[in-house]
Design an enzyme around this catalytic site. Sequence first.
Site, mmCIF file in Angstrom:
data_model
loop_
_atom_site.group_PDB
_atom_site.id
_atom_site.type_symbol
_atom_site.label_atom_id
_atom_site.label_comp_id
_atom_site.label_asym_id
_atom_site.label_seq_id
_atom_site.Cartn_x
_atom_site.Cartn_y
_atom_site.Cartn_z
ATOM 1 C CB VAL A 46 -11.117 30.609 -8.755
ATOM 2 C CG1 VAL A 46 -9.662 30.581 -9.214
ATOM 3 C CG2 VAL A 46 -11.533 29.241 -8.223
ATOM 4 C CB CYS A 47 -12.378 35.728 -10.206
ATOM 5 S SG CYS A 47 -13.107 34.703 -11.512
ATOM 6 N N PRO A 48 -11.148 36.282 -7.332
ATOM 7 C CG PRO A 48 -12.419 36.302 -5.368
ATOM 8 C CD PRO A 48 -12.434 35.840 -6.795
ATOM 9 C CG LEU A 51 -8.826 39.434 -10.347
ATOM 10 C CD1 LEU A 51 -10.193 40.106 -10.304
ATOM 11 C CD2 LEU A 51 -8.117 39.730 -11.641
#
Length: 187
Positions: A46-48, A51
Site C-alpha cells: 500500500v505504501c508506494p 507515496l
Amino acid sequence: MSLINKEVADFTVKAYQNDNFHDVSKKDILGKWSVFFFYPADFTFVCPTELADLADKYEEFKKIGCEIFSVSCDSHFVHKAWHDASDTIKKLQYPMLADPNHQLSRDFQVLIENDGMSERGTFIVNPEGKIVAYEVVAGNIGRNADELLRRVEALQFVAEHGDQVCPAKWQPGAKTLKPGLDLVGKL
C-alpha cells in the site's frame, strides 16, 4: 490523549532526497507548514501507492508553502535502495526521513513497538512546530493526497482568518462561516 497543539520534540534524522543524503531537524520545519506522512515500511504494498499519490501533488503542496516528509523506520540507505529499485518511488521529490531508532515514531505516538514499524499516521504541523491535525488509519488502508492538501489549505485559512471556520468539504475560495448565535442550530 490528544496530540493537537503538541509541540514536535527536537530531532535530527537522516533523509534521502533527490539522490542525496542530508540531515533534517526540527529547525527545518519551523517557519513553514509541514506534513509528516508515516508509513509502515519500504518495499511494501500500500505504501508506494500513497507515496506516489503525494508525489503527484507535491508541487501543489510546495505552492502553498508546505513541505512533505515521508517517514518510515527504515534507514536512509533502504530509502535509496527502494528509490533505485522502484519506478513508482523514483518520482518522489520530497524528503524520505529515516527513523530506525524510532525517535519520530515515538514522538508522534505511531510506533508499533512489537513490530518496530509505524502506523499509517498523517500529521500536519504549523509553522510554530505544533501538530494541528492528525489521522491514524489501519495499515491496510491507503490515504488520499487530495484530501490532505484540502485539509492543509483549510488549516492555513483559519490560521490567517481566526474569526472564520471552514465547513465540511470546504475548498479554497468557497464560503466560510463566522461562528455566532445566529448560526446555532441552523446549518
